[in-house]
Design a protein around this motif. Structure first.
Motif, short mmCIF file in Angstrom:
data_model
loop_
_atom_site.label_atom_id
_atom_site.label_comp_id
_atom_site.label_asym_id
_atom_site.label_seq_id
_atom_site.Cartn_x
_atom_site.Cartn_y
_atom_site.Cartn_z
N SER A 71 29.77 33.71 85.91
CA SER A 71 30.34 34.92 86.49
C SER A 71 29.90 36.13 85.67
CB SER A 71 31.86 34.82 86.49
OG SER A 71 32.33 34.85 85.15
N LYS A 72 30.11 37.28 86.26
CA LYS A 72 29.79 38.51 85.54
C LYS A 72 30.55 38.56 84.22
CE LYS A 72 28.07 42.83 85.75
NZ LYS A 72 28.27 43.07 84.31
N GLU A 73 31.80 38.15 84.28
CA GLU A 73 32.62 38.20 83.06
C GLU A 73 32.05 37.28 81.99
OE1 GLU A 73 33.87 37.84 86.14
OE2 GLU A 73 34.55 39.91 86.27
N GLU A 74 31.66 36.12 82.44
CA GLU A 74 31.10 35.17 81.47
C GLU A 74 29.82 35.72 80.86
OE1 GLU A 74 32.27 30.68 82.79
OE2 GLU A 74 31.06 31.82 84.19
N GLU A 75 29.00 36.30 81.69
CA GLU A 75 27.75 36.85 81.16
C GLU A 75 28.04 37.97 80.17
OE1 GLU A 75 25.31 37.95 84.43
OE2 GLU A 75 24.71 35.89 84.86
N ASP A 76 28.99 38.80 80.53
CA ASP A 76 29.33 39.88 79.61
C ASP A 76 29.85 39.32 78.29
OD1 ASP A 76 28.54 41.67 81.47
OD2 ASP A 76 30.55 42.15 82.20
N SER A 77 30.66 38.30 78.41
CA SER A 77 31.19 37.69 77.19
C SER A 77 30.08 37.14 76.32
CB SER A 77 32.15 36.55 77.55
OG SER A 77 33.26 37.05 78.23
N ILE A 78 29.13 36.52 76.97
CA ILE A 78 28.02 35.96 76.20
C ILE A 78 27.27 37.06 75.48
CG2 ILE A 78 25.80 34.78 76.38
CD1 ILE A 78 27.01 33.22 78.76
N ILE A 79 27.04 38.13 76.18
CA ILE A 79 26.31 39.23 75.55
C ILE A 79 27.09 39.77 74.35
CG2 ILE A 79 25.53 41.60 75.90
CD1 ILE A 79 24.85 40.76 78.80
N ARG A 80 28.37 39.95 74.57
CA ARG A 80 29.18 40.47 73.46
C ARG A 80 29.20 39.49 72.30
NH1 ARG A 80 33.01 41.86 77.29
NH2 ARG A 80 34.26 40.08 76.68
N LEU A 81 29.43 38.24 72.64
CA LEU A 81 29.53 37.25 71.57
C LEU A 81 28.20 37.08 70.85
CD1 LEU A 81 31.76 34.69 73.45
CD2 LEU A 81 32.39 35.94 71.39
N HIS A 82 27.14 37.17 71.61
CA HIS A 82 25.84 37.04 70.98
C HIS A 82 25.60 38.18 70.01
CE1 HIS A 82 21.42 37.21 70.53
NE2 HIS A 82 21.51 35.91 70.56
N LYS A 83 26.10 39.33 70.39
CA LYS A 83 25.97 40.47 69.50
C LYS A 83 26.69 40.19 68.19
CE LYS A 83 25.79 44.23 71.98
NZ LYS A 83 26.31 45.38 72.76
N GLN A 84 27.82 39.53 68.31
CA GLN A 84 28.63 39.27 67.13
C GLN A 84 28.17 38.03 66.36
OE1 GLN A 84 32.38 38.80 68.96
NE2 GLN A 84 32.65 40.96 69.44
N LEU A 85 27.77 37.03 67.10
CA LEU A 85 27.53 35.74 66.46
C LEU A 85 26.06 35.39 66.31
CD1 LEU A 85 30.24 33.75 68.45
CD2 LEU A 85 30.45 34.62 66.14
N GLY A 86 25.22 36.10 67.01
CA GLY A 86 23.82 35.73 66.97
C GLY A 86 23.57 34.47 67.78
N ASN A 87 22.55 33.75 67.39
CA ASN A 87 22.17 32.56 68.16
C ASN A 87 23.05 31.37 67.86
OD1 ASN A 87 20.14 34.18 69.03
ND2 ASN A 87 18.48 32.98 68.19
#
Length: 269
Positions: A71-87
DNA sequence: AATACCCTCAACCGCACGACA
DNA sequence: GTGTCGTGCGGTTGAGGGTAT
């Protein structure tokens, strides 16, 4: 310390799993759990190495896996989390119930990375112009130092000295298995077969879905006697998932919250 | 309609870590 | 203290389906 290969390669099957193999694996895990992945294939009568079984289960067969488009929300979460957590895909996956690290990794590399780095990608494309024929591998993700940004020692919160994308979160890498495996009842979607598309409902998709359902009912109704392996039945999802791991998650959740990095990003755990 | 190219995703590989003998 | 085992993780690959030409 070079380790021997995870399995003696001879005679062990590789490549895509058949539905038969899936059934065997699921049935075995449902009955006996997966205390020992290495021994599991032998006990279940599968010509696979334990690693392969584990991967198949975690990424595809687990009943609580949410399939279908992100979902859009999931994608957004991934982007945010990736920003914070990296790979740190497993850590990201732990925040997205029902999603696996592998799936998230794929989505990142195929969609999200392009979305947030369109210019960078263009530059890369220019540097390595069509470069060749036929199937092209996408440029590799920036290599992170193996291990350096990996699991923290249990119950320690010592940031590594290297330039890992994030530091305090590094220890949050509760595995997908641990974090989401407790939702055993949530077998709404089915593993092992083509994903149902959450935004499309073609007749074909419906057909596939039907098949999925029958797969599970069939598998779960297999008689225990069909297994001649003398093992102690136990919770198919492992006792650890119900107590210890949950406590760990709570602990790390508190750590994150206190660190201030991950506040709004945790819709549920 | 045929072919070439692109994209997706399941699965593999190798390494690192913790547990244990 | 050391070596081995079992597991988890991230990176990478390649088959196959989809799309463009």
């Amino acid at each position: 310390m070079g380790r021997a290969p995870c399995c003696e390669k001879m005679g062990l099957k590789k490549g895509p799993w058949t539905s038969e193999e899936d059934k065997v694996l699921v049935a075995h895990i449902q009955r006996f759990g997966h205390g020992n992945w290495r021994a599991l294939p032998k006990q279940a009568g599968l010509l696979r190495c334990g690693k392969s079984c584990r991967l198949r289960w975690i990424n595809y067969l687990r009943p609580d896996i949410k399939r279908g488009n992100f979902s859009k929300e999931e994608e957004d979460s991934i982007i945010r989390l990736h920003k914070q957590l990296g790979n740190r895909w497993s850590a990201i996956a732990a925040r997205l119930p029902g999603r696996t690290d592998n799936e998230i990794k794929n989505v990142w590399h195929t969609h999200l990375k392009k979305r947030i780095e369109p210019t960078k990608d263009k530059e890369e494309a220019r540097e390595a112009p069509a470069g060749g024929s036929g199937k092209k591998r996408r440029p590799a993700a920036p290599a992170t130092k193996r291990g350096a940004a990996r699991r923290a020692p249990a119950a320690t919160n010592v940031p590594a000295a290297d330039a890992a994308p994030v530091s305090p979160e590094r220890s949050a890498s509760s595995s997908v298995t641990e974090s989401s495996v407790t939702e055993q009842g949530n077998t709404g979607t089915s593993p092992g077969f083509p994903k149902e598309e959450s935004f499309t409902s073609s007749p074909d998709a419906a057909e596939e879905f039907q098949f999925d359902e029958s797969f599970w009912s069939e598998t779960l109704s297999m008689p225990l006697e069909s297994f001649d392996v003398p093992m102690e039945p136990c919770d198919a999802f492992g006792a650890a998932a119900t107590s210890g791991a949950a406590d760990d998650m709570d602990y790390w959740l508190r750590v994150f919250m206190e660190s201030g990095d991950v506040q709004q990003e945790l819709p549920q755990i």
